[in-house]
Design a protein around this motif. Structure first.
Motif, PDB file in Angstrom:
ATOM      1  N   SER A  31       0.841  -1.060  -0.600  1.00  0.00           N
ATOM      2  CA  SER A  31       0.233   0.309  -0.128  1.00  0.00           C
ATOM      3  C   SER A  31       0.829   1.315  -0.049  1.00  0.00           C
ATOM      4  O   SER A  31       2.053   1.695   0.507  1.00  0.00           O
ATOM      5  CB  SER A  31      -0.790  -0.376   0.983  1.00  0.00           C
ATOM      6  OG  SER A  31      -2.216  -1.051   0.763  1.00  0.00           O
ATOM      7  N   SER A  65      -3.681  -3.090  -2.613  1.00  0.00           N
ATOM      8  CA  SER A  65      -3.430  -2.361  -2.795  1.00  0.00           C
ATOM      9  C   SER A  65      -4.440  -1.172  -4.419  1.00  0.00           C
ATOM     10  O   SER A  65      -3.881  -2.252  -5.496  1.00  0.00           O
ATOM     11  CB  SER A  65      -1.825  -1.805  -2.483  1.00  0.00           C
ATOM     12  OG  SER A  65      -1.885  -0.243  -3.476  1.00  0.00           O
ATOM     13  N   THR A  66      -4.409  -0.405  -4.171  1.00  0.00           N
ATOM     14  CA  THR A  66      -5.570   0.431  -5.300  1.00  0.00           C
ATOM     15  C   THR A  66      -3.958   1.569  -5.679  1.00  0.00           C
ATOM     16  O   THR A  66      -4.103   2.025  -6.576  1.00  0.00           O
ATOM     17  CB  THR A  66      -6.451   0.779  -4.627  1.00  0.00           C
ATOM     18  OG1 THR A  66      -6.119   1.975  -4.108  1.00  0.00           O
ATOM     19  CG2 THR A  66      -7.479   0.109  -4.557  1.00  0.00           C
ATOM     20  N   ASP A 189     -18.872   7.747  -2.821  1.00  0.00           N
ATOM     21  CA  ASP A 189     -17.255   8.605  -2.763  1.00  0.00           C
ATOM     22  C   ASP A 189     -15.993   9.433  -4.305  1.00  0.00           C
ATOM     23  O   ASP A 189     -16.754   8.688  -5.470  1.00  0.00           O
ATOM     24  CB  ASP A 189     -15.758   7.254  -2.449  1.00  0.00           C
ATOM     25  CG  ASP A 189     -15.233   7.945  -2.100  1.00  0.00           C
ATOM     26  OD1 ASP A 189     -14.456   8.824  -2.488  1.00  0.00           O
ATOM     27  OD2 ASP A 189     -14.516   7.050  -0.951  1.00  0.00           O
ATOM     28  N   LYS A 225      -2.775  11.503   0.788  1.00  0.00           N
ATOM     29  CA  LYS A 225      -3.053  11.410  -0.280  1.00  0.00           C
ATOM     30  C   LYS A 225      -1.448  11.867  -1.386  1.00  0.00           C
ATOM     31  O   LYS A 225      -1.116  13.172  -1.012  1.00  0.00           O
ATOM     32  CB  LYS A 225      -4.059  11.506  -1.331  1.00  0.00           C
ATOM     33  CG  LYS A 225      -4.945  10.280  -0.849  1.00  0.00           C
ATOM     34  CD  LYS A 225      -5.952   9.772  -2.233  1.00  0.00           C
ATOM     35  CE  LYS A 225      -6.413   8.414  -1.839  1.00  0.00           C
ATOM     36  NZ  LYS A 225      -8.104   8.187  -2.393  1.00  0.00           N
ATOM     37  N   HIS A 261      -5.720   6.907   7.576  1.00  0.00           N
ATOM     38  CA  HIS A 261      -4.979   6.100   8.697  1.00  0.00           C
ATOM     39  C   HIS A 261      -4.813   6.617  10.125  1.00  0.00           C
ATOM     40  O   HIS A 261      -4.252   5.516  10.978  1.00  0.00           O
ATOM     41  CB  HIS A 261      -3.455   6.540   7.930  1.00  0.00           C
ATOM     42  CG  HIS A 261      -3.535   5.838   6.475  1.00  0.00           C
ATOM     43  ND1 HIS A 261      -4.600   6.075   5.218  1.00  0.00           N
ATOM     44  CD2 HIS A 261      -3.680   5.138   5.941  1.00  0.00           C
ATOM     45  CE1 HIS A 261      -3.813   6.160   3.845  1.00  0.00           C
ATOM     46  NE2 HIS A 261      -3.404   4.787   3.909  1.00  0.00           N
TER      47      HIS A 261
HETATM   48  N1  HH2 Z   1      -8.342   5.345  -1.142  1.00  0.00           N
HETATM   49  C1  HH2 Z   1      -7.605   4.134  -1.636  1.00  0.00           C
HETATM   50  C2  HH2 Z   1      -8.033   2.752  -1.197  1.00  0.00           C
HETATM   51  N2  HH2 Z   1      -9.808   2.625  -1.011  1.00  0.00           N
HETATM   52  N3  HH2 Z   1     -11.708   3.692  -0.762  1.00  0.00           N
HETATM   53  C3  HH2 Z   1     -12.054   4.537  -0.597  1.00  0.00           C
HETATM   54  N4  HH2 Z   1     -13.793   4.356  -0.670  1.00  0.00           N
HETATM   55  N5  HH2 Z   1     -11.938   5.781  -1.314  1.00  0.00           N
HETATM   56  C4  HH2 Z   1     -11.309   6.218  -1.225  1.00  0.00           C
HETATM   57  O1  HH2 Z   1     -10.634   7.243  -1.585  1.00  0.00           O
HETATM   58  C5  HH2 Z   1      -9.676   4.914  -1.443  1.00  0.00           C
HETATM   59  C6  HH2 Z   1     -10.098   3.393  -0.529  1.00  0.00           C
HETATM   60  C7  HH2 Z   1      -6.168   4.839  -1.097  1.00  0.00           C
HETATM   61  O2  HH2 Z   1      -5.381   4.463   0.084  1.00  0.00           O
HETATM   62  P1  HH2 Z   1      -5.348   3.006   0.902  1.00  0.00           P
HETATM   63  O3  HH2 Z   1      -5.678   2.023   1.329  1.00  0.00           O
HETATM   64  O4  HH2 Z   1      -3.586   3.330   1.955  1.00  0.00           O
HETATM   65  O5  HH2 Z   1      -3.693   2.930  -0.380  1.00  0.00           O
HETATM   66  P2  HH2 Z   1      -3.628   1.252  -0.676  1.00  0.00           P
HETATM   67  O6  HH2 Z   1      -4.364   1.606  -2.079  1.00  0.00           O
HETATM   68  O7  HH2 Z   1      -2.651   1.223  -1.881  1.00  0.00           O
HETATM   69  O8  HH2 Z   1      -3.303   0.207  -0.045  1.00  0.00           O
END
Ligand code: HH2
Length: 296
Positions: A31, A65-66, A189, A225, A261
């Motif tokens: 992530s 991770s996204t 969202d 972000k 977080h």
């Molecule tokens: N952002 C991330 C992941 N999921 N879901 C929603 N509904 N809205 C968001 O803005 C969103 C989300 C990205 O953040 P993170 O989970 O910390 O990172 P990663 O995707 O790298 O695990």
């Protein structure tokens, strides 16, 4: 602007009269801000417990991770990360959300009893809408993005980002409701950081209130972000002040759920914001059948 008061989410009916803090638990090695920190089961469970002690109203667990360029996992790989942590998370007395785009992961999570599906792809995987429609009560977060995380930052060509996000979310919510999901189960969202430039993220934030016209509560995720880093020049582990400022701006523009977080710091900021008379919205009583939302 009158806003919907409750979010029906599995075992809970979440009262949005007070803004809700959704604590992020990334059970991932990659992530963007905390990859690798909570990958072993015990530390992930301890993190869930700590976030609840810190005041999280909701836990959001993710196994994939996204971030731009993140590896895509199979269903079994993603589920192998989530499955050992979910039962403990579900015992903590708060709604539990699973952050996934895959119908089969959603199915397994709902079978275990999770309360919310948080899908950055807004239920566009095959069978996802129907799965949610078959479930009687799970909440769902439909987020705006374009394409897949790998290439999404090349898909930032908008005439009017706010209008296009609004039209996308309207269309997705309508499709899901048409299949039988009660509107009371849905939050929307705008998807900060997903297929948007820094300028587009901030323009969308300034005009976020326009999305309230759709009649659904808004959930936002600004936490740590990269647009906050680009604006402030801060590395990912130095973005807490920027994240808090963005969270409060999002509330001022009508958001009711903050995906973060840093739960303890966000809870403190919310207390001060509320004591200072932070945005009061008229709230309408809406549907939703279960009770059990915590009062705190
Ligand atoms: N952002 C991330 C992941 N999921 N879901 C929603 N509904 N809205 C968001 O803005 C969103 C989300 C990205 O953040 P993170 O989970 O910390 O990172 P990663 O995707 O790298 O695990």
């Amino acid at each position: 602007m009158t806003q919907v008061r409750y979010w029906q989410a599995g075992r809970f009916r979440i009262d949005l009269a007070r803004p809700q803090v959704m604590g992020i638990v990334n059970v991932t090695p990659d992530s963007f801000s905390d990859g690798g920190t909570w990958t072993d089961v015990q530390s992930a469970i301890q993190h869930c417990e700590q976030l609840v002690r810190d005041g999280a109203d909701i836990l959001d667990l993710g196994g994939e991770s996204t971030r731009p360029g993140a590896a895509r996992l199979s269903v079994d790989e993603e589920w192998a990360r989530l499955a050992p942590v979910l039962p403990a998370a579900l015992s903590l007395g708060v709604p539990v959300s699973v952050d996934t785009c895959k119908t089969e992961v959603m199915r397994r999570a709902l079978d275990l009893g999770v309360d919310i599906i948080n899908d950055v792809q807004a239920l566009r995987d095959e069978g996802a809408e129907a799965l949610l429609a078959q479930h009687p009560a799970a909440g769902v977060c439909l987020m705006h993005m374009r394409g897949e995380p790998a290439a999404m930052q090349q898909l930032t060509d908008y005439q009017d980002v706010t209008r296009e996000v609004l039209e996308f979310l309207a269309q997705r919510a309508q499709a899901v409701v048409a299949l039988g999901v009660s509107p009371a189960r849905i939050v929307l969202d705008p998807g900060y950081g997903f297929a948007k430039t820094m300028a587009q993220n901030f323009e969308l934030q300034r005009r976020q209130g326009e999305l309230l016209a759709l009649g659904f509560p808004l959930l936002v995720g600004w936490s740590r972000k990269s647009s906050l880093g680009a604006l402030t020049g801060r590395a990912v582990d130095e973005r807490l002040p920027a994240s808090l400022a963005a969270a409060l701006a999002a509330l001022t523009h009508g958001a009711r759920v903050l995906r973060v977080h840093d739960v303890a710091a966000t809870v403190d900021a919310l207390k001060v914001w509320a004591a200072c008379g932070g945005a009061g919205y008229a709230l309408s009583e809406n549907g939703g059948t279960n009770s059990g939302g915590r009062a705190r």
